[in-house]
Design an enzyme around this catalytic site. Structure first.
Site, PDB file in Angstrom:
ATOM      1  N   ASP A   1       0.893  -1.347  -0.027  1.00 32.89           N
ATOM      2  CA  ASP A   1      -0.281   0.073   0.196  1.00 32.89           C
ATOM      3  C   ASP A   1       0.964   1.238  -0.057  1.00 32.89           C
ATOM      4  O   ASP A   1       0.211   2.610  -0.408  1.00 32.89           O
ATOM      5  CB  ASP A   1      -1.197   0.318   1.203  1.00 32.89           C
ATOM      6  CG  ASP A   1      -2.154   0.745   0.767  1.00 32.89           C
ATOM      7  OD1 ASP A   1      -2.982  -0.035   1.679  1.00 32.89           O
ATOM      8  OD2 ASP A   1      -2.492  -0.135  -0.536  1.00 32.89           O
TER       9      ASP A   1
ATOM     10  N   HIS B   1      -2.905  10.704   6.710  1.00 32.61           N
ATOM     11  CA  HIS B   1      -2.866   8.618   7.914  1.00 32.61           C
ATOM     12  C   HIS B   1      -1.554   8.810   8.084  1.00 32.61           C
ATOM     13  O   HIS B   1      -1.791   7.565   8.788  1.00 32.61           O
ATOM     14  CB  HIS B   1      -3.302   7.862   6.156  1.00 32.61           C
ATOM     15  CG  HIS B   1      -4.784   8.125   5.969  1.00 32.61           C
ATOM     16  ND1 HIS B   1      -5.479   8.063   6.667  1.00 32.61           N
ATOM     17  CD2 HIS B   1      -5.169   8.722   4.686  1.00 32.61           C
ATOM     18  CE1 HIS B   1      -6.475   8.674   5.737  1.00 32.61           C
ATOM     19  NE2 HIS B   1      -6.221   8.395   4.981  1.00 32.61           N
TER      20      HIS B   1
ATOM     21  N   ASP C   1     -11.155  14.547  -2.278  1.00 29.87           N
ATOM     22  CA  ASP C   1     -11.238  13.616  -2.863  1.00 29.87           C
ATOM     23  C   ASP C   1     -12.943  13.215  -2.662  1.00 29.87           C
ATOM     24  O   ASP C   1     -13.236  11.903  -3.018  1.00 29.87           O
ATOM     25  CB  ASP C   1     -10.961  12.038  -3.083  1.00 29.87           C
ATOM     26  CG  ASP C   1      -9.890  12.304  -0.829  1.00 29.87           C
ATOM     27  OD1 ASP C   1      -9.191  11.357  -0.190  1.00 29.87           O
ATOM     28  OD2 ASP C   1     -10.624  12.956  -0.355  1.00 29.87           O
TER      29      ASP C   1
ATOM     30  N   TYR D   1      -7.900  12.952  -6.338  1.00 28.13           N
ATOM     31  CA  TYR D   1      -7.521  12.181  -7.630  1.00 28.13           C
ATOM     32  C   TYR D   1      -8.071  12.423  -8.975  1.00 28.13           C
ATOM     33  O   TYR D   1      -7.134  11.618  -9.598  1.00 28.13           O
ATOM     34  CB  TYR D   1      -7.956  10.659  -7.090  1.00 28.13           C
ATOM     35  CG  TYR D   1      -6.935  10.344  -5.383  1.00 28.13           C
ATOM     36  CD1 TYR D   1      -7.912  10.026  -4.242  1.00 28.13           C
ATOM     37  CD2 TYR D   1      -5.493  10.246  -5.382  1.00 28.13           C
ATOM     38  CE1 TYR D   1      -7.610  10.432  -3.095  1.00 28.13           C
ATOM     39  CE2 TYR D   1      -4.852   9.869  -3.925  1.00 28.13           C
ATOM     40  CZ  TYR D   1      -5.613   9.719  -3.098  1.00 28.13           C
ATOM     41  OH  TYR D   1      -5.643   9.910  -1.587  1.00 28.13           O
TER      42      TYR D   1
END
Ligand SMILES: CN(c1ccc(C(=O)NO)cc1)S(=O)(=O)c1ccc(-c2ccccn2)s1
Ligand SMILES: [Zn+2]
Length: 379
Positions: A103, A145, A269, A308
């Site tokens: 990831d 994150h 997003d 994105y």
């Protein structure tokens, strides 16, 4: 549009610092999940003549020592080592432990781009602390994150936590607001046990949706109990519901926490057309959220984040930059290097998609009621 725009009765001019340089843009263009987004966004802001309405400040990359004001040295040393290793089998057990691998790959250049993005946020925060401006912008920041000792969700260095720690050297109570589609878990984790930093995140919350945290019941621990606010929303959220819940929650937060400075992660997003295909927002509600924070007249740090559909993200952050600089823009995007990305309408505004907003009036009412009627909030 542009610099010859007449300013009529808008809020008094706020000094705005915009963190940018050629090196900064080329380094941040290398952020893998948003290739060239830094330059594409900057090009529209420049094409509209907005640079002349701001003070452009060149950043330096964050140093190892600055990064370790939050992150563990073990994690950052591992990140640096793996980024310099071109062996495809480099992801050993230690790498996994630090969240590096599928990831969050530690490819060549990842450490450099992340440390430049973090340097941008630190530079912006320093400009606010030194009183050089009342608003500071880093559209290449917002990597919410990243954890103290692990990468997560495409985030490697949590520039937001570093920026908040910098603001805390001057301000006693700092508010963090996160309007990205995803829960701002890394920032919430960093400050969940303190009453000096309140984190408020508005995000999609549904089974299996990343990162899976950020329910209403997630309200902070220990001294921080009541200083974490989460606003879970459902699929398809549109401007009207999003801004309604934002305004109601922030009215309460202002009264009860009375922040001295605010950091807003403006992840795009949640916009209609984003590949995340979850919310159905337009730039109008995200810009209205920032406009709302401006009315508080306290130091404001604006950061990017997710986003994105790169032309729509550039549209969004250009719209927000125009609001912050009190500049009215024509909706016709001016000719510039990446003009072709904005066809066929070449319009600054985007339209919502036709997916339903599954946030029922009762869900919105219930979320607001649970937050405003919470006895533990900000006690
Ligand atoms: C790792 N994930 C994240 C993490 C963070 C974000 C984010 O933008 N946070 O703000 C988005 C996806 S994830 O598992 O949900 C996904 C990985 C790839 C995804 C994808 C890729 C292309 C189109 C739609 N979704 S979602
Ligand atoms: Zn996101």
């Amino acid at each position: 549009g542009g610099s010859n725009t007449i300013r009529k009765g808008l809020l008094p001019e706020k000094k705005v610092v915009y963190v940018c340089s050629a090196d900064f843009l080329s380094e941040c263009d290398r952020i893998a999940k948003v290739p060239f987004r830094a330059s594409i966004t900057h090009a529209v802001i420049e094409a509209y003549g907005l640079l002349s309405r701001m003070s452009v400040v060149p950043p330096k990359p964050a140093t190892f020592e600055e990064i370790c004001h939050f992150h563990s040295t073990d994690y950052i040393e591992c990140l640096q080592r793996l980024c310099q290793d071109d062996d495809p089998d480099k992801y050993d057990e230690e790498a996994e432990e630090f969240g590096l691998g599928y990831d969050c790959p530690a490819d060549e250049g990842v450490y450099d781009s992340a440390s430049w993005a973090a340097g941008g946020t630190l530079t912006a925060a320093e400009q606010l602390v030194s009183g050089q401006c009342s608003v500071a912008i880093n559209w290449a920041g917002g990597w919410h994150h990243a954890k103290r000792d692990s990468a997560a969700g495409f985030c490697y260095i949590n520039d937001i936590v570093l920026g908040i720690l910098k603001l805390r050297t001057k301000y006693d109570r700092v508010l963090y607001v996160d309007i990205d589609l995803h829960h701002g878990d890394g920032v919430e984790d960093a400050f969940c046990a303190t009453s000096k930093v309140m984190t408020v995140s508005f995000h999609k919350y549904s089974p299996g949706f990343f990162p899976g945290t950020g329910n209403l019941s997630d309200t902070g621990i220990g001294k921080g109990a009541g200083y974490t606010v989460n606003v879970p929303l459902n699929e398809g959220c549109q401007d009207e519901n999003f801004y309604r819940v934002f305004e109601k929650v922030m009215d309460i937060v202002k009264i009860k926490f009375d922040p001295e400075a605010v950091v807003c992660q403006c992840g795009a997003d949640g916009l209609a057309g984003d590949p995340m295909d979850s919310f159905n927002l337009t730039t109008l509600s995200l810009a209205k959220c920032v406009q709302y924070l401006l009315t508080w007249n306290i130091p404001l740090l604006l950061l990017g984040g997710g986003g994105y559909h790169i032309p729509n993200t550039a549209r969004c952050w250009t719209h927000i930059t125009s609001v912050v600089t009190g500049t009215k823009l024509s909706s016709d995007i001016p000719e510039h290097r990446y003009f072709t990305l904005y066809g066929p309408d070449y319009d600054l505004m985007i339209s919502p998609g036709n997916r339903a907003d599954t946030n029922t009036p009762s869900h919105i009412k219930n979320v607001i009621a649970q937050i405003s009627d919470r006895p533990d909030l900000f006690v």
